[in-house]
Design a protein around this motif. Structure first.
Motif, PDB file in Angstrom:
ATOM      1  N   ILE A 135      18.064  45.705  91.186  1.00 37.70           N
ATOM      2  CA  ILE A 135      18.067  46.926  90.381  1.00 37.70           C
ATOM      3  C   ILE A 135      18.354  48.151  91.251  1.00 37.70           C
ATOM      4  N   ARG A 136      17.764  48.170  92.453  1.00 41.34           N
ATOM      5  CA  ARG A 136      18.030  49.281  93.369  1.00 41.34           C
ATOM      6  C   ARG A 136      19.511  49.398  93.722  1.00 41.34           C
ATOM      7  N   SER A 137      20.184  48.261  93.734  1.00 43.33           N
ATOM      8  CA  SER A 137      21.598  48.265  94.133  1.00 43.33           C
ATOM      9  C   SER A 137      22.510  48.848  93.065  1.00 43.33           C
ATOM     10  N   GLY A 138      21.934  49.175  91.888  1.00 46.96           N
ATOM     11  CA  GLY A 138      22.720  49.813  90.842  1.00 46.96           C
ATOM     12  C   GLY A 138      23.079  48.914  89.691  1.00 46.96           C
ATOM     13  N   ALA A 139      22.398  47.777  89.558  1.00 48.28           N
ATOM     14  CA  ALA A 139      22.685  46.873  88.442  1.00 48.28           C
ATOM     15  C   ALA A 139      22.395  47.570  87.116  1.00 48.28           C
ATOM     16  N   PRO A 140      23.240  47.389  86.120  1.00 42.97           N
ATOM     17  CA  PRO A 140      23.023  48.054  84.826  1.00 42.97           C
ATOM     18  C   PRO A 140      21.756  47.560  84.154  1.00 42.97           C
ATOM     19  N   SER A 184      18.227  41.727  85.271  1.00 45.32           N
ATOM     20  CA  SER A 184      19.561  41.683  85.866  1.00 45.32           C
ATOM     21  C   SER A 184      20.216  40.330  85.618  1.00 45.32           C
TER      22      SER A 184
END
Length: 376
Positions: free
Chosen positions: A266-271, A277
């Motif tokens: 989630i931190r990596s920018g997953a929608p 995820s």
């Protein structure tokens, strides 16, 4: 067929009355058939994978010495409630020992080239003075390597390499490993450093963390720390690990790892998705240092898996070409990446002494016992 030697072999028996009996028996060694060799075993490690067969579910607090000095026997009680899970082995005297090394003293046709060679062997039973194995299950040790150097050349090295190969085949790019200060964990750390693979090492004490950092580990997380879960998520985010190999098995750790992986994704920018995820997160349990039930607190969405992992079926999936390459690497790095260190060297008779059994059954990090079957 004539006997070329006889020797002592360690045997394990669990009776239907609920008694474990470890004993030493003299067995004859026949001339080897085609493709077989006889190895004089000079060193054999006691690994966690040996203990399930050797000791079973015995209550070692009841262990006592019986027999004589020339024919010792270790006896321990097995709780009646545990006999059902080992019904298939009851009242059968069985040999033990998964791997070891020694000198080839006899060879059948098509294996004569191995005579006199010092070899590492797998498949057992190696808790014995002599063992007959297939020639293609033996690896000739490099020049200058001793049987002690090669005694642990299969299980831990091939397991560590197998974990990395599994990672690659399943599309992951980094790993998490628990009980990471073990002999196996140290090997895995060296492989990942050499191959440029991100590795998150989970340990259970500050001393174990220091041990790994001393050999170059980049991400070491102490599970006893109050900040463990936050530290774990940070390390997984830094490496991108979505695959873990768990030696602990029971308790909350597998679930904590999956949750930390989800946080990192989630931190990596997953929608955002109500289902979590879409990145698959996998934990393989390959050990049972904690025998409690595995607990999962579901905060990691719906794309995940928890399963078992064993070396032999994994090697079968890899294929012979990959296995040969793995073995070649082990031999090339036997005294560096894949070197093993031992707490104590013991005889076959020593392996039946209650105080020594209690010591090697602790499975403590950094404590590995080596049986020297020729030692008296």
């Amino acid at each position: 067929m004539t006997d070329i030697a006889s020797g002592i072999e360690l045997r394990t028996l669990i009776t239907s009355e609920g008694q474990l009996r470890l004993s030493l028996e003299r067995v004859s060694v026949p001339q080897p058939a085609d493709g077989l060799i006889v190895v004089r075993v000079e060193a054999a490690p006691i690994s966690p994978s040996d203990l399930a067969l050797l000791l079973g579910p015995a209550d070692l607090s009841t262990a006592r010495a019986e027999g004589t000095a020339d024919s010792p026997v270790l006896v321990a009680d097995v709780p009646q409630r545990r006999l059902a899970i080992i019904k298939g082995r009851l009242d059968q005297s069985m040999p033990a020992g998964n791997e070891g090394a020694g000198t080839v003293i006899a060879a059948g046709a098509k294996a004569e080239h191995l005579l006199g060679k010092t070899v590492a062997i797998v498949g057992g039973p190696t808790f014995a003075q002599y063992v007959t194995v297939r020639a293609h299950d033996a690896l000739v040790l490099p020049e200058g390597a001793t049987a002690v150097d090669g005694a642990s050349a299969f299980v831990n090295p091939m397991t560590a390499l197998g974990m990395v190969e599994t990672m690659r085949r399943e599309g992951h790019t980094a790993l998490v490993h628990t009980a990471a200060a073990s002999n196996l964990g140290q090997m895995l750390n060296k492989i990942c450093l050499a191959d440029g693979i991100g590795l998150v090492n989970i340990v259970r004490s500050a001393e174990q963390a220091a041990l790994l950092r001393d050999i170059g580990a980049k991400h070491v997380i102490d599970s006893t720390s109050e900040s463990f879960e936050a530290d774990l998520a940070d390390a997984i985010a830094a490496t991108g690990a979505t695959l873990a190999f768990d030696a602990i098995g029971g308790g909350k750790l597998a679930g904590q790892i999956l949750n930390a992986m989800e946080i990192a994704v989630i931190r990596s920018g997953a929608p955002f998705s109500r289902y979590g995820s879409s990145v698959h997160k996998q934990v393989y349990i390959y050990g049972g240092l904690d025998l409690r039930p595995t607990e999962l607190t579901r905060g990691f969405g719906m794309s995940w898996g928890v399963g078992g992992w064993l070396l032999p079926p994994s090697l079968a999936k890899f294929g012979m070409e990959t296995v040969i390459a793995m073995r070649s690497r082990v031999m090339a790095e036997l005294k560096t990446t894949f070197a093993s260190r031992y707490t104590a060297e013991i005889s076959l008779a020593d392996a039946l002494k209650p105080e020594i059994v209690a010591a090697y059954n602790r499975r403590a990090t950094g404590e590995k016992y080596l049986i020297l079957p020729q030692k008296t």
